[in-house]
Design a protein around this motif. Structure first.
Motif, PDB file in Angstrom:
ATOM      1  N   ILE A 162       7.888  11.084 -13.202  1.00  0.00           N
ATOM      2  CA  ILE A 162       7.112   9.876 -13.445  1.00  0.00           C
ATOM      3  C   ILE A 162       5.663  10.245 -13.159  1.00  0.00           C
ATOM      4  N   THR A 163       4.777  10.022 -14.096  1.00  0.00           N
ATOM      5  CA  THR A 163       3.359  10.295 -13.887  1.00  0.00           C
ATOM      6  C   THR A 163       2.638   8.970 -13.705  1.00  0.00           C
ATOM      7  N   VAL A 164       1.995   8.825 -12.554  1.00  0.00           N
ATOM      8  CA  VAL A 164       1.251   7.615 -12.231  1.00  0.00           C
ATOM      9  C   VAL A 164      -0.229   7.958 -12.289  1.00  0.00           C
ATOM     10  N   LYS A 165      -0.963   7.274 -13.152  1.00  0.00           N
ATOM     11  CA  LYS A 165      -2.395   7.532 -13.273  1.00  0.00           C
ATOM     12  C   LYS A 165      -3.151   6.430 -12.553  1.00  0.00           C
ATOM     13  N   LEU A 166      -3.951   6.855 -11.592  1.00  0.00           N
ATOM     14  CA  LEU A 166      -4.816   5.931 -10.857  1.00  0.00           C
ATOM     15  C   LEU A 166      -6.216   6.039 -11.421  1.00  0.00           C
ATOM     16  N   ALA A 167      -7.112   5.260 -10.890  1.00  0.00           N
ATOM     17  CA  ALA A 167      -8.492   5.313 -11.353  1.00  0.00           C
ATOM     18  C   ALA A 167      -9.125   6.664 -11.016  1.00  0.00           C
ATOM     19  N   VAL A 195       0.848  -1.197   0.000  1.00  0.00           N
ATOM     20  CA  VAL A 195       0.000   0.000   0.000  1.00  0.00           C
ATOM     21  C   VAL A 195       0.882   1.246   0.000  1.00  0.00           C
ATOM     22  N   ALA A 196       0.529   2.200  -0.872  1.00  0.00           N
ATOM     23  CA  ALA A 196       1.205   3.495  -0.910  1.00  0.00           C
ATOM     24  C   ALA A 196       0.238   4.552  -0.398  1.00  0.00           C
ATOM     25  N   LYS A 197       0.694   5.352   0.560  1.00  0.00           N
ATOM     26  CA  LYS A 197      -0.125   6.429   1.116  1.00  0.00           C
ATOM     27  C   LYS A 197       0.443   7.754   0.626  1.00  0.00           C
ATOM     28  N   VAL A 198      -0.370   8.506  -0.117  1.00  0.00           N
ATOM     29  CA  VAL A 198       0.038   9.793  -0.663  1.00  0.00           C
ATOM     30  C   VAL A 198      -0.470  10.887   0.273  1.00  0.00           C
ATOM     31  N   THR A 199       0.436  11.772   0.687  1.00  0.00           N
ATOM     32  CA  THR A 199       0.060  12.900   1.537  1.00  0.00           C
ATOM     33  C   THR A 199       0.258  14.175   0.722  1.00  0.00           C
ATOM     34  N   PRO A 200      -0.816  14.720   0.125  1.00  0.00           N
ATOM     35  CA  PRO A 200      -0.680  15.974  -0.613  1.00  0.00           C
ATOM     36  C   PRO A 200      -0.475  17.147   0.348  1.00  0.00           C
ATOM     37  N   ALA A 201      -0.096  18.286  -0.189  1.00  0.00           N
ATOM     38  CA  ALA A 201       0.188  19.440   0.662  1.00  0.00           C
ATOM     39  C   ALA A 201      -1.079  20.029   1.268  1.00  0.00           C
ATOM     40  N   PHE A 202      -2.159  20.101   0.506  1.00  0.00           N
ATOM     41  CA  PHE A 202      -3.334  20.828   0.982  1.00  0.00           C
ATOM     42  C   PHE A 202      -4.625  20.016   1.007  1.00  0.00           C
ATOM     43  N   SER A 203      -4.563  18.713   0.777  1.00  0.00           N
ATOM     44  CA  SER A 203      -5.791  17.922   0.830  1.00  0.00           C
ATOM     45  C   SER A 203      -5.558  16.681   1.681  1.00  0.00           C
ATOM     46  N   LYS A 204      -6.611  15.899   1.826  1.00  0.00           N
ATOM     47  CA  LYS A 204      -6.530  14.716   2.678  1.00  0.00           C
ATOM     48  C   LYS A 204      -5.639  13.644   2.059  1.00  0.00           C
ATOM     49  N   PRO A 205      -4.914  12.900   2.892  1.00  0.00           N
ATOM     50  CA  PRO A 205      -4.124  11.775   2.375  1.00  0.00           C
ATOM     51  C   PRO A 205      -5.025  10.683   1.812  1.00  0.00           C
ATOM     52  N   TYR A 206      -4.500   9.955   0.847  1.00  0.00           N
ATOM     53  CA  TYR A 206      -5.229   8.824   0.283  1.00  0.00           C
ATOM     54  C   TYR A 206      -4.234   7.714  -0.002  1.00  0.00           C
ATOM     55  N   SER A 207      -4.751   6.502  -0.117  1.00  0.00           N
ATOM     56  CA  SER A 207      -3.903   5.327  -0.331  1.00  0.00           C
ATOM     57  C   SER A 207      -4.287   4.632  -1.627  1.00  0.00           C
ATOM     58  N   PHE A 208      -3.325   3.889  -2.174  1.00  0.00           N
ATOM     59  CA  PHE A 208      -3.600   3.065  -3.347  1.00  0.00           C
ATOM     60  C   PHE A 208      -2.658   1.871  -3.336  1.00  0.00           C
ATOM     61  N   THR A 209      -3.010   0.872  -4.116  1.00  0.00           N
ATOM     62  CA  THR A 209      -2.174  -0.313  -4.276  1.00  0.00           C
ATOM     63  C   THR A 209      -1.707  -0.378  -5.722  1.00  0.00           C
ATOM     64  N   ARG A 210      -0.855  -1.339  -6.025  1.00  0.00           N
ATOM     65  CA  ARG A 210      -0.383  -1.506  -7.409  1.00  0.00           C
ATOM     66  C   ARG A 210      -1.533  -1.838  -8.354  1.00  0.00           C
ATOM     67  N   LEU A 211      -2.552  -2.485  -7.831  1.00  0.00           N
ATOM     68  CA  LEU A 211      -3.689  -2.848  -8.683  1.00  0.00           C
ATOM     69  C   LEU A 211      -4.500  -1.631  -9.116  1.00  0.00           C
ATOM     70  N   ASP A 212      -4.428  -0.526  -8.354  1.00  0.00           N
ATOM     71  CA  ASP A 212      -5.154   0.701  -8.698  1.00  0.00           C
ATOM     72  C   ASP A 212      -4.475   1.504  -9.799  1.00  0.00           C
ATOM     73  N   VAL A 213      -3.227   1.167 -10.140  1.00  0.00           N
ATOM     74  CA  VAL A 213      -2.462   1.923 -11.132  1.00  0.00           C
ATOM     75  C   VAL A 213      -2.957   1.557 -12.527  1.00  0.00           C
ATOM     76  N   ARG A 214      -3.364   2.576 -13.282  1.00  0.00           N
ATOM     77  CA  ARG A 214      -3.863   2.352 -14.642  1.00  0.00           C
ATOM     78  C   ARG A 214      -2.776   2.570 -15.694  1.00  0.00           C
ATOM     79  N   ASP A 215      -1.872   3.515 -15.436  1.00  0.00           N
ATOM     80  CA  ASP A 215      -0.832   3.819 -16.413  1.00  0.00           C
ATOM     81  C   ASP A 215       0.330   4.513 -15.714  1.00  0.00           C
ATOM     82  N   VAL A 216       1.536   4.305 -16.217  1.00  0.00           N
ATOM     83  CA  VAL A 216       2.730   4.991 -15.730  1.00  0.00           C
ATOM     84  C   VAL A 216       3.449   5.545 -16.941  1.00  0.00           C
ATOM     85  N   GLN A 217       3.770   6.842 -16.894  1.00  0.00           N
ATOM     86  CA  GLN A 217       4.490   7.479 -17.994  1.00  0.00           C
ATOM     87  C   GLN A 217       5.759   8.092 -17.444  1.00  0.00           C
TER      88      GLN A 217
END
Length: 179
Positions: free
Chosen positions: A147-152, A119-141
């Protein structure tokens, strides 16, 4: 000592030295944390921007604050030498630049991606943290700088100069796409 030297010491050297020493202490603490984390296992790490960004922005804050204080000190000695519009414009501009530096320091210190196991937990600067797994990743560029990671539901930009960005690519399982 002359009055000018005492003024420099009082309004520039002492506050600037205190701020620089605080920045160096924070930098050394962060450096030791990054060294410790550099030996981290691939299933537990944090992706953050390097500490040099924070130190350079704090130096900018010190510079803009010093200019503002020095300018106001000079104007208070001889108020007729500068017109009112220039006083207001310079003060507002320097204070805005100092505040902008502090806002960016906050952004760089808060923004991070913590990976623990699957599980990866993203903590943005001004919004609530959210988590995702590798299965949630739709595309990586992969681009030249990021590196741009596109989630659902979101899009994440991870700069390649970030500490542990290589571990993050390996964790994603997309390391075969590296340029």
């Amino acid at each position: 000592m002359s009055d000018t030297a005492l003024t420099w010491i009082e309004y520039v050297v002492v506050p600037g030295s205190v701020q620089i020493l605080g920045s160096v202490a924070l930098g050394l603490a962060e450096r030791s944390r990054l060294k410790k984390e550099g030996k981290a296992d691939p299933d537990r790490f944090t992706v953050k921007l390097p500490i040099i960004y924070i130190i350079s922005l704090l130096a900018g804050f010190i510079l803009f604050t010093t200019i503002t204080v020095f300018f106001n000190r000079q104007v208070s000695r001889n108020p007729s030498s500068v017109n009112l519009f220039t006083k207001i414009f310079l003060n507002v501009g320097m204070i805005a630049l100092a505040v902008a530096c502090l806002v960016y320091v906050y952004i760089y210190m808060r923004r991070k991606i913590e990976v623990v196991g699957g599980v990866a937990k993203v903590t943005p600067a001004f919004s609530k943290p959210y988590s995702f797994t590798r299965l949630d990743v739709r595309d990586v560029q992969y681009y030249a700088q990021e590196i741009t990671v596109k989630l659902a539901r979101k899009k994440i930009n991870v700069y390649k100069i970030c500490h542990c960005s290589g571990l993050f690519s390996q964790w994603l399982g997309w390391q075969g796409l590296l340029p």
